[in-house]
Write a protein that holds these residues in place. Structure first.
Motif, PDB file in Angstrom:
ATOM      1  N   ARG A  11       0.830  -1.216   0.000  1.00  0.00           N
ATOM      2  CA  ARG A  11       0.000   0.000   0.000  1.00  0.00           C
ATOM      3  C   ARG A  11       0.858   1.256   0.000  1.00  0.00           C
ATOM      4  O   ARG A  11       0.567   2.221  -0.704  1.00  0.00           O
ATOM      5  CB  ARG A  11      -0.932   0.011   1.212  1.00  0.00           C
ATOM      6  CG  ARG A  11      -2.066  -0.944   1.120  1.00  0.00           C
ATOM      7  CD  ARG A  11      -2.932  -0.860   2.344  1.00  0.00           C
ATOM      8  NE  ARG A  11      -3.990  -1.845   2.265  1.00  0.00           N
ATOM      9  CZ  ARG A  11      -4.696  -2.235   3.293  1.00  0.00           C
ATOM     10  NH1 ARG A  11      -4.471  -1.718   4.502  1.00  0.00           N
ATOM     11  NH2 ARG A  11      -5.642  -3.123   3.150  1.00  0.00           N
ATOM     12  N   LEU A  12       1.893   1.227   0.785  1.00  0.00           N
ATOM     13  CA  LEU A  12       2.796   2.377   0.853  1.00  0.00           C
ATOM     14  C   LEU A  12       3.482   2.609  -0.488  1.00  0.00           C
ATOM     15  O   LEU A  12       3.614   3.753  -0.941  1.00  0.00           O
ATOM     16  CB  LEU A  12       3.832   2.158   1.954  1.00  0.00           C
ATOM     17  CG  LEU A  12       4.763   3.314   2.269  1.00  0.00           C
ATOM     18  CD1 LEU A  12       3.969   4.518   2.759  1.00  0.00           C
ATOM     19  CD2 LEU A  12       5.770   2.907   3.326  1.00  0.00           C
ATOM     20  N   ALA A  13       3.893   1.523  -1.154  1.00  0.00           N
ATOM     21  CA  ALA A  13       4.538   1.652  -2.462  1.00  0.00           C
ATOM     22  C   ALA A  13       3.565   2.206  -3.497  1.00  0.00           C
ATOM     23  O   ALA A  13       3.926   3.067  -4.309  1.00  0.00           O
ATOM     24  CB  ALA A  13       5.076   0.304  -2.914  1.00  0.00           C
ATOM     25  N   ARG A  14       2.306   1.743  -3.482  1.00  0.00           N
ATOM     26  CA  ARG A  14       1.310   2.266  -4.414  1.00  0.00           C
ATOM     27  C   ARG A  14       1.048   3.738  -4.159  1.00  0.00           C
ATOM     28  O   ARG A  14       0.924   4.529  -5.091  1.00  0.00           O
ATOM     29  CB  ARG A  14      -0.003   1.483  -4.297  1.00  0.00           C
ATOM     30  CG  ARG A  14      -0.002   0.247  -5.153  1.00  0.00           C
ATOM     31  CD  ARG A  14      -1.398  -0.343  -5.234  1.00  0.00           C
ATOM     32  NE  ARG A  14      -1.293  -1.730  -4.815  1.00  0.00           N
ATOM     33  CZ  ARG A  14      -2.019  -2.314  -3.877  1.00  0.00           C
ATOM     34  NH1 ARG A  14      -2.968  -1.671  -3.258  1.00  0.00           N
ATOM     35  NH2 ARG A  14      -1.819  -3.567  -3.572  1.00  0.00           N
ATOM     36  N   ARG A  15       0.956   4.097  -2.898  1.00  0.00           N
ATOM     37  CA  ARG A  15       0.735   5.510  -2.547  1.00  0.00           C
ATOM     38  C   ARG A  15       1.907   6.372  -3.021  1.00  0.00           C
ATOM     39  O   ARG A  15       1.719   7.453  -3.558  1.00  0.00           O
ATOM     40  CB  ARG A  15       0.532   5.658  -1.054  1.00  0.00           C
ATOM     41  CG  ARG A  15       0.273   7.063  -0.621  1.00  0.00           C
ATOM     42  CD  ARG A  15       0.023   7.120   0.875  1.00  0.00           C
ATOM     43  NE  ARG A  15       0.081   8.484   1.317  1.00  0.00           N
ATOM     44  CZ  ARG A  15      -0.985   9.234   1.564  1.00  0.00           C
ATOM     45  NH1 ARG A  15      -2.176   8.732   1.413  1.00  0.00           N
ATOM     46  NH2 ARG A  15      -0.859  10.470   1.964  1.00  0.00           N
ATOM     47  N   TYR A  16       3.128   5.885  -2.831  1.00  0.00           N
ATOM     48  CA  TYR A  16       4.318   6.597  -3.283  1.00  0.00           C
ATOM     49  C   TYR A  16       4.284   6.801  -4.798  1.00  0.00           C
ATOM     50  O   TYR A  16       4.552   7.895  -5.300  1.00  0.00           O
ATOM     51  CB  TYR A  16       5.582   5.831  -2.864  1.00  0.00           C
ATOM     52  CG  TYR A  16       6.846   6.392  -3.458  1.00  0.00           C
ATOM     53  CD1 TYR A  16       7.447   7.521  -2.907  1.00  0.00           C
ATOM     54  CD2 TYR A  16       7.431   5.810  -4.581  1.00  0.00           C
ATOM     55  CE1 TYR A  16       8.594   8.056  -3.453  1.00  0.00           C
ATOM     56  CE2 TYR A  16       8.573   6.340  -5.136  1.00  0.00           C
ATOM     57  CZ  TYR A  16       9.161   7.458  -4.574  1.00  0.00           C
ATOM     58  OH  TYR A  16      10.289   7.983  -5.127  1.00  0.00           O
ATOM     59  N   LEU A  76       1.560   9.404  -5.682  1.00  0.00           N
ATOM     60  CA  LEU A  76       1.980  10.761  -5.339  1.00  0.00           C
ATOM     61  C   LEU A  76       3.089  11.260  -6.256  1.00  0.00           C
ATOM     62  O   LEU A  76       3.120  12.439  -6.613  1.00  0.00           O
ATOM     63  CB  LEU A  76       2.421  10.826  -3.877  1.00  0.00           C
ATOM     64  CG  LEU A  76       1.305  10.679  -2.850  1.00  0.00           C
ATOM     65  CD1 LEU A  76       1.878  10.627  -1.440  1.00  0.00           C
ATOM     66  CD2 LEU A  76       0.299  11.809  -2.970  1.00  0.00           C
ATOM     67  N   THR A  77       3.993  10.377  -6.669  1.00  0.00           N
ATOM     68  CA  THR A  77       5.048  10.761  -7.607  1.00  0.00           C
ATOM     69  C   THR A  77       4.451  11.182  -8.937  1.00  0.00           C
ATOM     70  O   THR A  77       4.868  12.184  -9.532  1.00  0.00           O
ATOM     71  CB  THR A  77       6.038   9.597  -7.795  1.00  0.00           C
ATOM     72  OG1 THR A  77       6.578   9.246  -6.529  1.00  0.00           O
ATOM     73  CG2 THR A  77       7.163   9.978  -8.740  1.00  0.00           C
ATOM     74  N   GLU A  78       3.457  10.433  -9.423  1.00  0.00           N
ATOM     75  CA  GLU A  78       2.784  10.798 -10.677  1.00  0.00           C
ATOM     76  C   GLU A  78       2.047  12.130 -10.532  1.00  0.00           C
ATOM     77  O   GLU A  78       2.076  12.974 -11.431  1.00  0.00           O
ATOM     78  CB  GLU A  78       1.788   9.704 -11.083  1.00  0.00           C
ATOM     79  CG  GLU A  78       2.434   8.416 -11.525  1.00  0.00           C
ATOM     80  CD  GLU A  78       1.421   7.286 -11.681  1.00  0.00           C
ATOM     81  OE1 GLU A  78       0.205   7.543 -11.559  1.00  0.00           O
ATOM     82  OE2 GLU A  78       1.856   6.147 -11.919  1.00  0.00           O
ATOM     83  N   GLU A  79       1.409  12.323  -9.399  1.00  0.00           N
ATOM     84  CA  GLU A  79       0.671  13.575  -9.159  1.00  0.00           C
ATOM     85  C   GLU A  79       1.621  14.775  -9.115  1.00  0.00           C
ATOM     86  O   GLU A  79       1.323  15.843  -9.663  1.00  0.00           O
ATOM     87  CB  GLU A  79      -0.104  13.460  -7.845  1.00  0.00           C
ATOM     88  CG  GLU A  79      -1.131  14.527  -7.640  1.00  0.00           C
ATOM     89  CD  GLU A  79      -1.966  14.277  -6.405  1.00  0.00           C
ATOM     90  OE1 GLU A  79      -2.368  15.276  -5.769  1.00  0.00           O
ATOM     91  OE2 GLU A  79      -2.225  13.111  -6.063  1.00  0.00           O
ATOM     92  N   ILE A  80       2.767  14.597  -8.497  1.00  0.00           N
ATOM     93  CA  ILE A  80       3.765  15.666  -8.445  1.00  0.00           C
ATOM     94  C   ILE A  80       4.277  15.985  -9.838  1.00  0.00           C
ATOM     95  O   ILE A  80       4.441  17.154 -10.204  1.00  0.00           O
ATOM     96  CB  ILE A  80       4.920  15.286  -7.487  1.00  0.00           C
ATOM     97  CG1 ILE A  80       4.437  15.316  -6.042  1.00  0.00           C
ATOM     98  CG2 ILE A  80       6.111  16.208  -7.672  1.00  0.00           C
ATOM     99  CD1 ILE A  80       5.412  14.715  -5.047  1.00  0.00           C
TER     100      ILE A  80
END
Length: 163
Positions: free
Chosen positions: A8-13, A16-20
């Motif tokens: 879950r943490l990896a998916r969130r990362y 968020l990287t794509e969003e940034i």
């Protein structure tokens, strides 16, 4: 449970990287639209240019001169002399984020710009402290950015506002 949490943490990362990356691309486009040549100045990146545009755009009536822009950015010298000591310090007022943008530009120029490196070496040899050299550099950068902003005839209000 640990594997699930890490997944879950990896998916969130990744999300968020794509969003940034998307936000950075949007900011690049907005800055290029509002001030096409500002990023071409030495040491000015997209984020610092955006901050300086926001500072200029939020206060259109205050930009009567480059001195007023320097005061607005907190880069105008204020006399701090006493007795026989003649010195100046930076204005602690103004937009702190704009002052930080000027500081970042000064750091980049001190590191990579040969003209700035020669200036710093000359002023250091004259006995100026690093703090005073930064003050002078910030004031020069504010002057340069103001000249660039006023020469482009940018519509001042709401420079970086999206629909």
């Amino acid at each position: 449970a640990v594997r699930t949490a890490l997944r879950r943490l990896a998916r969130r990362y990744q999300h968020l990287t794509e969003e940034i990356a998307e936000a950075d691309a949007e900011l690049d486009a907005l800055v290029a639209q509002a001030a096409p040549g500002l990023v071409d100045l030495t040491g000015v990146g997209t984020e610092t240019a955006a901050q300086l545009l926001i500072t200029a755009g939020d206060n259109p009536d205050r930009l009567k001169s480059e001195a007023s822009f320097a005061h607005l950015c907190g880069a105008a010298p204020i006399s701090a002399s006493s007795g026989r000591t003649n010195r100046h310090r930076l204005n602690r007022g103004g937009d702190r984020q704009a002052n930080h943008a000027l500081h970042t530009i000064a750091l980049v120029r001190m590191r990579y710009d040969p003209r700035t490196r020669l200036y710093v070496a000359r002023r250091t040899a004259e006995g100026m402290s690093k703090k005073d050299i930064f003050r002078c550099l910030k004031r020069f950068i504010a002057r340069e950015v103001y000249k660039h902003l006023t020469s482009m005839n940018i519509p001042r209000p709401h420079l970086l506002q999206t629909a």
